[in-house]
Design a protein around this motif. Sequence first.
Motif, PDB file in Angstrom:
ATOM      1  N   GLY A 153       0.845  -1.140  -0.004  1.00  0.00           N
ATOM      2  CA  GLY A 153       0.042   0.153  -0.170  1.00  0.00           C
ATOM      3  C   GLY A 153       0.686   1.285   0.082  1.00  0.00           C
ATOM      4  O   GLY A 153       1.739   1.590  -0.826  1.00  0.00           O
ATOM      5  N   ASP A 154       0.801   2.266   1.129  1.00  0.00           N
ATOM      6  CA  ASP A 154       1.392   3.406   1.147  1.00  0.00           C
ATOM      7  C   ASP A 154       2.708   3.110   1.700  1.00  0.00           C
ATOM      8  O   ASP A 154       2.770   2.719   2.820  1.00  0.00           O
ATOM      9  N   VAL A 155       3.821   3.316   0.839  1.00  0.00           N
ATOM     10  CA  VAL A 155       5.225   2.750   1.272  1.00  0.00           C
ATOM     11  C   VAL A 155       5.555   3.922   2.396  1.00  0.00           C
ATOM     12  O   VAL A 155       6.191   3.742   3.002  1.00  0.00           O
ATOM     13  N   SER A 156       5.005   5.135   2.525  1.00  0.00           N
ATOM     14  CA  SER A 156       5.258   6.114   3.500  1.00  0.00           C
ATOM     15  C   SER A 156       5.127   5.495   4.924  1.00  0.00           C
ATOM     16  O   SER A 156       5.523   6.169   5.616  1.00  0.00           O
ATOM     17  N   ASP A 157       4.334   4.404   4.952  1.00  0.00           N
ATOM     18  CA  ASP A 157       4.026   3.783   6.308  1.00  0.00           C
ATOM     19  C   ASP A 157       5.294   3.188   6.924  1.00  0.00           C
ATOM     20  O   ASP A 157       5.295   2.868   7.946  1.00  0.00           O
ATOM     21  N   PHE A 158       6.339   2.940   6.015  1.00  0.00           N
ATOM     22  CA  PHE A 158       7.479   2.360   6.376  1.00  0.00           C
ATOM     23  C   PHE A 158       8.660   3.355   6.470  1.00  0.00           C
ATOM     24  O   PHE A 158       8.687   4.193   5.480  1.00  0.00           O
ATOM     25  N   LYS A 159       9.477   3.506   7.626  1.00  0.00           N
ATOM     26  CA  LYS A 159      10.424   4.550   7.576  1.00  0.00           C
ATOM     27  C   LYS A 159      11.582   4.106   7.010  1.00  0.00           C
ATOM     28  O   LYS A 159      12.322   5.088   6.414  1.00  0.00           O
ATOM     29  N   ARG A 160      11.971   2.754   7.002  1.00  0.00           N
ATOM     30  CA  ARG A 160      13.042   2.608   6.019  1.00  0.00           C
ATOM     31  C   ARG A 160      12.942   1.329   5.482  1.00  0.00           C
ATOM     32  O   ARG A 160      12.102   0.528   5.581  1.00  0.00           O
ATOM     33  N   GLY A 161      13.795   0.854   4.510  1.00  0.00           N
ATOM     34  CA  GLY A 161      13.711  -0.211   3.704  1.00  0.00           C
ATOM     35  C   GLY A 161      13.807  -1.636   4.679  1.00  0.00           C
ATOM     36  O   GLY A 161      13.215  -2.453   4.192  1.00  0.00           O
ATOM     37  N   ARG A 162      14.546  -1.408   5.831  1.00  0.00           N
ATOM     38  CA  ARG A 162      14.334  -2.761   6.803  1.00  0.00           C
ATOM     39  C   ARG A 162      13.358  -3.070   7.231  1.00  0.00           C
ATOM     40  O   ARG A 162      12.660  -4.232   7.523  1.00  0.00           O
ATOM     41  N   ASN A 163      12.392  -1.969   7.410  1.00  0.00           N
ATOM     42  CA  ASN A 163      10.810  -2.251   7.915  1.00  0.00           C
ATOM     43  C   ASN A 163       9.968  -2.942   7.052  1.00  0.00           C
ATOM     44  O   ASN A 163       9.203  -3.832   7.129  1.00  0.00           O
ATOM     45  N   VAL A 164      10.407  -2.737   5.600  1.00  0.00           N
ATOM     46  CA  VAL A 164       9.726  -3.669   4.599  1.00  0.00           C
ATOM     47  C   VAL A 164      10.142  -4.960   4.646  1.00  0.00           C
ATOM     48  O   VAL A 164       9.163  -6.139   4.742  1.00  0.00           O
ATOM     49  N   SER A 165      11.352  -5.118   4.929  1.00  0.00           N
ATOM     50  CA  SER A 165      12.212  -6.599   5.192  1.00  0.00           C
ATOM     51  C   SER A 165      11.507  -7.232   6.197  1.00  0.00           C
ATOM     52  O   SER A 165      10.968  -8.430   6.220  1.00  0.00           O
ATOM     53  N   GLU A 166      11.339  -6.432   7.410  1.00  0.00           N
ATOM     54  CA  GLU A 166      10.702  -7.142   8.724  1.00  0.00           C
ATOM     55  C   GLU A 166       9.160  -7.294   8.230  1.00  0.00           C
ATOM     56  O   GLU A 166       8.850  -8.485   8.954  1.00  0.00           O
ATOM     57  N   TYR A 167       8.644  -6.588   7.597  1.00  0.00           N
ATOM     58  CA  TYR A 167       7.261  -6.711   7.641  1.00  0.00           C
ATOM     59  C   TYR A 167       6.730  -7.883   6.615  1.00  0.00           C
ATOM     60  O   TYR A 167       5.735  -8.698   7.069  1.00  0.00           O
TER      61      TYR A 167
END
Length: 259
Positions: A153-167
């Motif tokens: 969805g909205d990538v602005s919900d993630f502060k950095r790339g690692r947060n996407v990896s964690e998700y």
Amino acid sequence: MAIVNRIALDLAKDFIQVLALDESEHEVFNKKLRSNKVLAKLAKLKRTDDCEVTVESCGMSHHWRREIEKLGYKTVALPPRFVKAYLQGEKNDANDARAIAEAASRPNRKSVRIKSIEQQDLALMVSQRDSRRLMTIPGIGPVTAVSLLALIGDVSDFKRGRNVSEYLGLVPRQNSSGGKDRLGGITKKGNTRLRTLLVHGARSALRMAHKRNDKLSLWAQDVAKRRGNNIAAVALANKHARIIWAILTHKEDYRMAAA
């Protein structure tokens, strides 16, 4: 029946889980309804004037919010990653609805703005253009790109790339004890299908890495030699998740870094 003060919907195509709470936060009911029966059910409920309906943000949430607000309800859509933290017990529709209701009660909740039909059409056009950008990453095809955009969805919900990896469950599991950090296998949290698509895509990119001399390909080949292809594929998928965040954040195509 008690007067309803808050409602949580776990949206799906054919059936929707509907949880209703009274002003004391007690469950009035938590039942599964056919999607074509939900609006009629909501229209008949005895409710407070400021009764709120909360859903998880997804492709269909804007349509449902528009229709529900026609009935006089206030609506809220929460990012899935925010709701996930409040899931208790086994994952099922009833518990998912409870997690949505619990997340909605938190003062730090972040609601996703509702979109009109015209705004959704524009977002679709933008999404198709972001899909093309993601497909500039070796190993990311159209299915993975579209699935990523639908889930993240909205990538602005993630502060950095690692947060996407964690998700996506692609970071190592940590077992810390006695001041020492021990890293295990990946957490495997998040959407299993999407994580599988990323890993398979990374395997494909790894098979072709020997034909490239960019930094990422050389790094992946080195990991494969030292740790094996399976670990290298997962590690590369982790890198891809972070690159995806950067591409969506900066709105640029992927550019291979020279070795």
